[in-house]
Design a protein around this motif. Structure first.
Motif, PDB file in Angstrom:
ATOM      1  N   LEU A 186      -2.312  -5.255  -5.337  1.00  0.00           N
ATOM      2  CA  LEU A 186      -2.401  -5.806  -3.979  1.00  0.00           C
ATOM      3  C   LEU A 186      -2.658  -7.308  -4.020  1.00  0.00           C
ATOM      4  O   LEU A 186      -2.115  -8.063  -3.210  1.00  0.00           O
ATOM      5  CB  LEU A 186      -3.488  -5.086  -3.182  1.00  0.00           C
ATOM      6  N   LEU A 187      -3.470  -7.733  -4.974  1.00  0.00           N
ATOM      7  CA  LEU A 187      -3.711  -9.178  -5.110  1.00  0.00           C
ATOM      8  C   LEU A 187      -2.412  -9.896  -5.464  1.00  0.00           C
ATOM      9  O   LEU A 187      -2.113 -10.964  -4.926  1.00  0.00           O
ATOM     10  CB  LEU A 187      -4.760  -9.447  -6.194  1.00  0.00           C
ATOM     11  N   ASP A 188      -1.646  -9.303  -6.385  1.00  0.00           N
ATOM     12  CA  ASP A 188      -0.366  -9.904  -6.755  1.00  0.00           C
ATOM     13  C   ASP A 188       0.537 -10.021  -5.536  1.00  0.00           C
ATOM     14  O   ASP A 188       1.189 -11.032  -5.308  1.00  0.00           O
ATOM     15  CB  ASP A 188       0.346  -9.062  -7.821  1.00  0.00           C
TER      16      ASP A 188
ATOM     17  N   ARG B 272     -12.076   3.514  -0.571  1.00  0.00           N
ATOM     18  CA  ARG B 272     -13.115   2.537  -0.910  1.00  0.00           C
ATOM     19  C   ARG B 272     -13.195   1.426   0.146  1.00  0.00           C
ATOM     20  O   ARG B 272     -14.246   1.132   0.686  1.00  0.00           O
ATOM     21  CB  ARG B 272     -12.807   1.945  -2.291  1.00  0.00           C
ATOM     22  N   GLU B 273     -12.079   0.790   0.412  1.00  0.00           N
ATOM     23  CA  GLU B 273     -12.100  -0.436   1.221  1.00  0.00           C
ATOM     24  C   GLU B 273     -12.041  -0.160   2.720  1.00  0.00           C
ATOM     25  O   GLU B 273     -12.508  -0.958   3.517  1.00  0.00           O
ATOM     26  CB  GLU B 273     -10.936  -1.358   0.829  1.00  0.00           C
TER      27      GLU B 273
ATOM     28  N   ARG C 124     -12.350   4.467 -10.994  1.00  0.00           N
ATOM     29  CA  ARG C 124     -12.496   3.042 -11.321  1.00  0.00           C
ATOM     30  C   ARG C 124     -11.188   2.454 -11.823  1.00  0.00           C
ATOM     31  O   ARG C 124     -10.778   1.360 -11.433  1.00  0.00           O
ATOM     32  CB  ARG C 124     -13.590   2.847 -12.379  1.00  0.00           C
TER      33      ARG C 124
ATOM     34  N   LEU D  36      -8.448  -9.723   0.793  1.00  0.00           N
ATOM     35  CA  LEU D  36      -8.004  -8.326   0.822  1.00  0.00           C
ATOM     36  C   LEU D  36      -8.973  -7.504   1.683  1.00  0.00           C
ATOM     37  O   LEU D  36      -8.565  -6.650   2.467  1.00  0.00           O
ATOM     38  CB  LEU D  36      -8.007  -7.799  -0.621  1.00  0.00           C
TER      39      LEU D  36
ATOM     40  N   ALA E 157      -8.959  -0.389  -9.876  1.00  0.00           N
ATOM     41  CA  ALA E 157      -8.635  -1.676 -10.501  1.00  0.00           C
ATOM     42  C   ALA E 157      -7.129  -1.932 -10.450  1.00  0.00           C
ATOM     43  O   ALA E 157      -6.685  -3.040 -10.134  1.00  0.00           O
ATOM     44  CB  ALA E 157      -9.142  -1.693 -11.948  1.00  0.00           C
TER      45      ALA E 157
ATOM     46  N   LEU F 155     -11.937  -7.228 -12.967  1.00  0.00           N
ATOM     47  CA  LEU F 155     -11.754  -7.242 -11.515  1.00  0.00           C
ATOM     48  C   LEU F 155     -12.834  -6.377 -10.843  1.00  0.00           C
ATOM     49  O   LEU F 155     -13.332  -6.708  -9.761  1.00  0.00           O
ATOM     50  CB  LEU F 155     -10.347  -6.712 -11.191  1.00  0.00           C
ATOM     51  N   GLU F 156     -13.170  -5.268 -11.508  1.00  0.00           N
ATOM     52  CA  GLU F 156     -14.185  -4.367 -10.959  1.00  0.00           C
ATOM     53  C   GLU F 156     -15.541  -5.080 -10.849  1.00  0.00           C
ATOM     54  O   GLU F 156     -16.225  -4.984  -9.825  1.00  0.00           O
ATOM     55  CB  GLU F 156     -14.309  -3.130 -11.849  1.00  0.00           C
TER      56      GLU F 156
ATOM     57  N   MET G 199       8.817  -7.356  -7.662  1.00  0.00           N
ATOM     58  CA  MET G 199       7.742  -8.277  -8.084  1.00  0.00           C
ATOM     59  C   MET G 199       7.617  -8.250  -9.606  1.00  0.00           C
ATOM     60  O   MET G 199       7.697  -7.209 -10.234  1.00  0.00           O
ATOM     61  CB  MET G 199       6.436  -7.856  -7.448  1.00  0.00           C
TER      62      MET G 199
ATOM     63  N   ASP H  82      -6.240  -8.118 -16.870  1.00  0.00           N
ATOM     64  CA  ASP H  82      -7.482  -7.693 -16.251  1.00  0.00           C
ATOM     65  C   ASP H  82      -8.658  -8.385 -16.929  1.00  0.00           C
ATOM     66  O   ASP H  82      -9.637  -7.770 -17.290  1.00  0.00           O
ATOM     67  CB  ASP H  82      -7.618  -6.171 -16.343  1.00  0.00           C
TER      68      ASP H  82
ATOM     69  N   TRP I 183      -7.971   3.198  -3.074  1.00  0.00           N
ATOM     70  CA  TRP I 183      -8.208   1.898  -2.427  1.00  0.00           C
ATOM     71  C   TRP I 183      -8.593   2.095  -0.953  1.00  0.00           C
ATOM     72  O   TRP I 183      -9.530   1.479  -0.455  1.00  0.00           O
ATOM     73  CB  TRP I 183      -6.981   0.994  -2.545  1.00  0.00           C
TER      74      TRP I 183
ATOM     75  N   GLY J  62      -9.245 -13.919  -3.460  1.00  0.00           N
ATOM     76  CA  GLY J  62      -8.227 -12.911  -3.174  1.00  0.00           C
ATOM     77  C   GLY J  62      -8.851 -11.593  -2.724  1.00  0.00           C
ATOM     78  O   GLY J  62      -8.414 -10.973  -1.753  1.00  0.00           O
ATOM     79  N   LEU J  63      -9.895 -11.179  -3.444  1.00  0.00           N
ATOM     80  CA  LEU J  63     -10.569  -9.921  -3.082  1.00  0.00           C
ATOM     81  C   LEU J  63     -11.176 -10.009  -1.687  1.00  0.00           C
ATOM     82  O   LEU J  63     -11.143  -9.047  -0.910  1.00  0.00           O
ATOM     83  CB  LEU J  63     -11.665  -9.594  -4.106  1.00  0.00           C
TER      84      LEU J  63
ATOM     85  N   LEU K 278       0.838  -1.192   0.000  1.00  0.00           N
ATOM     86  CA  LEU K 278       0.000   0.000   0.000  1.00  0.00           C
ATOM     87  C   LEU K 278       0.878   1.249   0.000  1.00  0.00           C
ATOM     88  O   LEU K 278       0.581   2.252  -0.638  1.00  0.00           O
ATOM     89  CB  LEU K 278      -0.876  -0.046   1.254  1.00  0.00           C
TER      90      LEU K 278
ATOM     91  N   ALA L  55      -8.355  -5.317   4.935  1.00  0.00           N
ATOM     92  CA  ALA L  55      -8.658  -3.883   4.937  1.00  0.00           C
ATOM     93  C   ALA L  55      -9.471  -3.486   6.164  1.00  0.00           C
ATOM     94  O   ALA L  55      -9.220  -2.449   6.773  1.00  0.00           O
ATOM     95  CB  ALA L  55      -9.417  -3.500   3.665  1.00  0.00           C
TER      96      ALA L  55
ATOM     97  N   TYR M  72     -17.934   5.209  -5.411  1.00  0.00           N
ATOM     98  CA  TYR M  72     -17.082   5.749  -6.478  1.00  0.00           C
ATOM     99  C   TYR M  72     -17.303   7.251  -6.607  1.00  0.00           C
ATOM    100  O   TYR M  72     -16.364   8.023  -6.763  1.00  0.00           O
ATOM    101  CB  TYR M  72     -17.399   5.065  -7.810  1.00  0.00           C
TER     102      TYR M  72
ATOM    103  N   VAL N 124      -3.462 -15.905  -9.569  1.00  0.00           N
ATOM    104  CA  VAL N 124      -4.285 -14.758  -9.952  1.00  0.00           C
ATOM    105  C   VAL N 124      -3.727 -14.231 -11.267  1.00  0.00           C
ATOM    106  O   VAL N 124      -2.582 -13.804 -11.320  1.00  0.00           O
ATOM    107  CB  VAL N 124      -4.223 -13.637  -8.888  1.00  0.00           C
TER     108      VAL N 124
ATOM    109  N   ARG O 171      -6.126  -2.769  -6.836  1.00  0.00           N
ATOM    110  CA  ARG O 171      -6.546  -4.122  -6.443  1.00  0.00           C
ATOM    111  C   ARG O 171      -5.657  -5.177  -7.069  1.00  0.00           C
ATOM    112  O   ARG O 171      -5.265  -6.149  -6.427  1.00  0.00           O
ATOM    113  CB  ARG O 171      -8.000  -4.356  -6.880  1.00  0.00           C
ATOM    114  N   LYS O 172      -5.344  -4.971  -8.361  1.00  0.00           N
ATOM    115  CA  LYS O 172      -4.529  -5.960  -9.065  1.00  0.00           C
ATOM    116  C   LYS O 172      -3.163  -6.085  -8.393  1.00  0.00           C
ATOM    117  O   LYS O 172      -2.672  -7.180  -8.129  1.00  0.00           O
ATOM    118  CB  LYS O 172      -4.384  -5.546 -10.529  1.00  0.00           C
TER     119      LYS O 172
ATOM    120  N   VAL P  67       1.543 -14.970  -9.589  1.00  0.00           N
ATOM    121  CA  VAL P  67       2.312 -15.613  -8.537  1.00  0.00           C
ATOM    122  C   VAL P  67       1.516 -16.749  -7.912  1.00  0.00           C
ATOM    123  O   VAL P  67       2.021 -17.812  -7.636  1.00  0.00           O
ATOM    124  CB  VAL P  67       2.689 -14.582  -7.447  1.00  0.00           C
TER     125      VAL P  67
END
Lengths: 181, 196
Positions: free
Chosen positions: A173-175, A141-142, A163, B54, A167, B20-21, B1, B13, A138, B50-51, A127, B58, A148, B9, A170-171, B6
């Motif tokens: 952070l997921l990675d 939102r979270e 948006r 997360l 996206a 993802l949205e 990275m 997109d 992020w 994963g979401l 982050l 959060a 939005y 995932v 999120r991508k 990994v």
């Protein structure tokens, strides 16, 4: 004059403290601030990434809150209300002082070495490495739970930008989380 | 990275035709109504997991950061010096029968403070919102006071004590006797007031 013991006020509900503060009780207001200050500080730190400015932002939050408290319709929701004020004041700071040197290291916290959750630790670090706007979007939102449209208004950007940034965040952070498993 | 996936995932997109949205919004809706094109896609299900993870991180993120940070509330003392308690002064009630050329008034804010302090002085009681209005004669004050009581406090004795003390003290500080006193118990707290 008689005073409620500090211990008694510390046990009072948010709603009671709000009612008293709205009636002009500065001590109740202080108890309310102390109760929510640590989380508000963490939120402002995450939004601005300028820990050295956070005290000033929190003071602005408190003054704005004091002035607006008598109009607060749902005193029991004061925490969420304080979050909204904190967002406004955090972005007001960023508009006043747009120049900023990106922080390389994570926001310092004492408990990092005790953080047993690799994923949690990785997310916090990631982050901090995200581009500022992606991280802000992020977090709003979270963590802040904004829509939005609310985020777009706060950042002064179109919703499509929100948006896109969300996206991206999120991508990444997921990675990161995948790598921490 | 690196950009390579990994943990399964996908980096792109695109999750079997979903973004993802879309997946995040599907999660926001509690995965309802069920979308078979999402639920039957392994890529989507991995991304959803994963979401979800997360989101679980959060939620408590700020509280954990707050708990870990050194506490520094000095700014609160500063801010209390900067806010104006006078901003809540409200109406001004003049005292009659003062010497010619003299003005004596008490503000609404000061009277609220007095009522609040009287309530707080009763064991087991914390005063909340205070509202009042002079009656038609202008000599009595009708009051509506919210209170929180600690568990075990007798509400009857507390009410009686409140009435007795306010009847005694209000006329000393304000140009009013006590009229109606409407005491409303808004909350009961579990622990005793002397246990911080």
């Amino acid at each position: 004059m008689f005073d409620a013991s500090p211990g008694a006020l510390a046990q009072a509900s948010d709603a009671l403290l709000v009612d008293r503060a709205a009636d002009g009780d500065g001590r109740a207001f202080a108890v309310l601030l102390r109760r929510h200050a640590p989380v508000l500080r963490a939120y402002v730190n995450r939004l601005t990434r300028r820990p050295s400015e956070t005290d000033d932002v929190l003071q602005e939050v408190a003054i704005a809150a004091w002035q607006a408290l008598p109009g607060l319709e749902n005193p029991e929701h004061v925490k969420a209300w304080l979050f909204r004020i904190a967002e406004r004041q955090a972005f007001a700071l960023l508009r006043r002082q747009p120049q900023h040197v990106e922080l390389d290291e994570e926001i310092p916290t004492r408990g990092d070495e005790e953080d047993r959750s690799d994923a949690r630790h990785a997310i916090r670090a990631a982050l901090t490495r995200l581009p500022e706007q992606q991280a802000q979007v992020w977090v709003l939102r979270e963590v802040g739970g904004l829509s939005y449209a609310g985020i777009a208004e706060q950042l002064g950007v179109p919703e499509s930008t929100v948006r896109g940034a969300l996206a991206q965040a999120r991508k990444k952070l997921l990675d990161t989380m995948g790598g921490a498993r | 990275m690196t950009d390579a996936p990994v943990s399964g995932v996908p980096a792109a997109d695109d999750f079997d035709g979903h973004t993802l949205e879309e997946l995040a919004e599907y999660l926001d809706r509690g995965r309802y109504p069920v979308d078979p094109s999402i639920e039957s896609s392994p890529a989507c299900r991995i991304a959803l997991a994963g979401l979800q993870r997360l989101r679980e991180i959060a939620g408590p993120l700020l509280q954990q950061e707050a708990d870990a940070a050194a506490r520094d509330d000095r700014w609160i003392d500063e801010v209390l010096g900067r806010i104006s308690l006078e901003s809540r002064a409200g109406r001004r009630f003049p005292f009659p029968d003062v010497p010619v050329g003299t003005e004596a008034v008490v503000t609404e804010g000061a009277l609220r403070g007095l009522v609040r302090a009287i309530g707080d002085s009763i064991p087991g009681v914390l005063t909340g919102r205070v509202r009042f209005e002079p009656d038609e004669s202008g000599t009595r004050l009708d009051l509506a006071v919210d209170v929180t009581v600690f568990y075990g406090t007798s509400i009857q004795s507390a009410s009686a004590a409140f009435r007795e003390r306010i009847a005694l003290l209000l006329p000393r500080h304000a140009p009013f006797a006590v009229g109606a006193l409407d005491l409303r118990v808004r909350d009961v707290l579990e622990r005793g007031p002397e246990q911080p």
